[in-house]
Each structure stands twice: as C-alpha cells, then as structure tokens.
Design an enzyme around this catalytic site. Structure first.
Site, short mmCIF file in Angstrom:
data_model
loop_
_atom_site.label_atom_id
_atom_site.label_comp_id
_atom_site.label_asym_id
_atom_site.label_seq_id
_atom_site.Cartn_x
_atom_site.Cartn_y
_atom_site.Cartn_z
N SER A 85 -7.12 11.65 -10.65
CA SER A 85 -6.82 10.26 -10.99
C SER A 85 -5.34 10.08 -11.30
O SER A 85 -4.73 9.08 -10.94
CB SER A 85 -7.66 9.83 -12.20
N ARG A 130 -7.16 2.27 -21.36
CA ARG A 130 -7.10 0.82 -21.22
C ARG A 130 -8.49 0.22 -21.33
O ARG A 130 -8.69 -0.80 -22.00
CB ARG A 130 -6.44 0.45 -19.88
N LYS A 142 -4.96 8.50 -17.99
CA LYS A 142 -6.02 8.43 -16.98
C LYS A 142 -7.37 8.91 -17.52
O LYS A 142 -8.24 9.36 -16.77
CB LYS A 142 -5.66 9.24 -15.73
N LYS A 148 -7.05 -0.14 -11.66
CA LYS A 148 -8.03 0.75 -12.27
C LYS A 148 -9.21 0.93 -11.32
O LYS A 148 -9.62 0.02 -10.62
CB LYS A 148 -8.52 0.16 -13.60
N PRO A 177 -10.29 4.38 -5.55
CA PRO A 177 -11.00 5.55 -5.01
C PRO A 177 -10.06 6.75 -4.94
O PRO A 177 -8.89 6.62 -4.60
CB PRO A 177 -11.43 5.09 -3.62
#
Length: 310
Positions: free
Chosen positions: A158, A71, A67, A273, A276
C-alpha cells in the site's frame, strides 16, 4: 528521567519560539487557549469561534502507522459528538522545523472544542520517528495513544501504491515494486516501506516512554471488514460514552469499503484511499513475508496479543 529532560528541552523551545506570556506547566493538555486567537486551519480566519470553545492540546494522538488506516480511523471517530478532530497532519513531534516553533504554534493548529470534548490529532509519521515518543511524553506523559496497524506486508504494498500514483500524477518516473523490494537478489532492507513495517523496532521505542496500557492498538484489517467493534473498543479506551452505532456505516459496493453516515450526510474517504494494489511476483512477496515473520512474532510478544497476519 527521559520525559523530564525532554520537558526541559520543550521549555527552552517555548521560551524562544512562542510569545513570552505563554506559560508551560506539567499539565499542558488542560490549559485552554484564548478563543480570540486565530481560527483552526480548516476554518475561515475571519470567523469567530463558537462561544464556550477553546483550542487545547490533544487528549489523544493517532501516532500511525502510515498506510495503516489512520485517516479512516480519524474520520470514523469524528462521528462521535465528544470528539474534536484536527483537520490536518501536523507533524509537530517528528519534524524538527515544526517542533522548533514551540508548543503554542502546535496548539494553534488544533480545532476549537467544547469543555466536554476531547481533541484528537493524527500524524502517521510519529510511529516511525525516533524522537516523537520522547517529545510527546514531555508534553503529556499520561496522554492516550492510538496506533492502527495492518498486515505489514500488505502495508508495504500500500505504501508503494501511494508513492506510485503520486509520482505518476507529478509526471515522475516509476519503478515496478519488485525492483524496489529486491536488490542484487536479496531483500532491499534500505527500502523505507519495509522499514516502516518493522513494527517491533518502532514499538520498542514507544515502550521506553509509555506503558503499554496507554497505547491502544487498532486492528486496521478488522476496521476495514467491520468498523463498529474496533471503534467501540476505542470509545472504551478513551472513556467516551458509546455513541457510534452500526447505522453510522454502510458498505459502498463500488469502492469496496465502508463509508460513513452521520448528521444526515453520507461520505466516503478520498478517492486516493482504497486503490487496488499491483500484482506482486509471488516469490518476491513470499521473501518479504518470510522476513517480516520474525519481526511480527517479536511485536506480538511486546504487545501481548496476536494479529491474523500472513
């Protein structure tokens, strides 16, 4: 010595897990794989590889953090014509069951690449793995490592958000983030999301096996705000010619982050991705940030730079 011992162990694994004709040497990253073998996992196994290509061990690995933006970093680097990116997270160095399959199994999962390209794989779990640094060092002690980090408190939230939505999609019960962060009035130190954000603890392990000069830290928060400067620094670190330019990115107002434009195509990261984050109780959030502050200061000393983390 640690790398030497791990290399010997890797040799044992290769002897039992790979075909006997597969050889091991101290320059594994330079050995090409027979182009007649199976195609990359992301390709049709019946398709012949492009002429002049081969499968090679990675020249660089994105080691984490989960996180942190791994990516996005990989997708953006894949714009570069001299980068060949692995399609999936391999989990070779952090999962014992995969590591036991041997180096040839690992290399089979790499993409075909041309001699002028560098191969990059990313597995965010490597950064927090106790064994990954030694194992990667055994494969190639001079490999260049990429580590993308973001504000550790935001990373915790996240992390929770991803698990929250995964559990919802699988019809599993969920908990409020406050119930995971705090137990019996105190911060829950056993919560894995918090443990992953103790960057100094994990960085010490990597620095036992690699000099700081071989680990380039990407500011994940800066990458979100303005990707080009961070990617230009990565290009220099990897000795790549400058090919990534500002026109490779455009801000998607709907998603709220930058998307990629290359080869006449536009693409954004998966819808999972940029979700919120939930609102977190301010007292609990401050408790988390206060706890992380000392770990952040220790991390800054280790890497000889600071970040704009709250």
């Amino acid at each position: 010595m640690a790398c030497f011992l791990a290399s010997a162990f890797l040799l044992v694994l290769q002897t039992y897990a790979a075909p006997p004709e597969a050889g091991f040497g101290i320059t594994l990253d330079t050995v090409d794989l027979d182009t007649g073998l199976l195609a990359n996992v992301s390709a049709d196994v019946t398709t012949s590889p492009p002429p002049g290509t081969s499968k090679r061990a990675p020249h660089s690995i994105i080691i984490g953090v989960r996180k942190g933006g791994t990516r996005a970093l990989l997708e953006m680097l894949d714009i570069h014509p001299e980068v060949a990116a692995a399609a999936t997270e391999v989990h070779f160095f952090d999962w014992d069951e995969n590591y036991a399959k041997g180096f040839e199994w690992y290399r089979e999962l790499m993409p075909y690449s041309y001699p002028h390209q560098i191969t990059i794989e990313k597995t965010p779990g490597y950064f927090t793995s106790a064994l990954a640094p030694e194992r990667i060092c055994a494969m190639n002690s001079s490999i260049k490592l990429l580590l993308i980090l973001r504000d550790p408190a935001e990373r915790v939230i996240s992390d929770y958000t991803q698990v929250y939505f995964n559990r919802l999609e699988n019809h599993k019960p969920v908990q409020a983030i406050e119930n995971l962060l705090v137990r019996n009035g105190a911060l829950n130190m056993r919560y894995k999301a918090i443990q992953r954000s103790l960057y100094d603890v994990h960085m010490r392990n990597w620095l036992r096996h690699f000099p700081l000069e071989q680990i380039h830290i990407v500011d994940g928060d800066a990458l979100i705000r303005d990707p080009l400067p961070e990617l230009q620094r990565v290009e220099r670190f990897l000795n790549l010619p400058p090919r990534i330019v500002s026109t490779n990115f455009y801000f998607n107002q709907t998603k709220g982050f930058y998307c990629i434009r290359s080869d006449g195509r536009e693409r954004c990261l998966h819808e999972s991705k940029g979700r919120p984050h939930p609102a977190v109780n301010s007292t609990v959030l401050q408790q988390l940030r206060s706890y992380l502050q000392e770990h952040n200061r220790t991390f800054f000393r280790l890497v000889k730079r600071t970040f704009d983390w709250q």
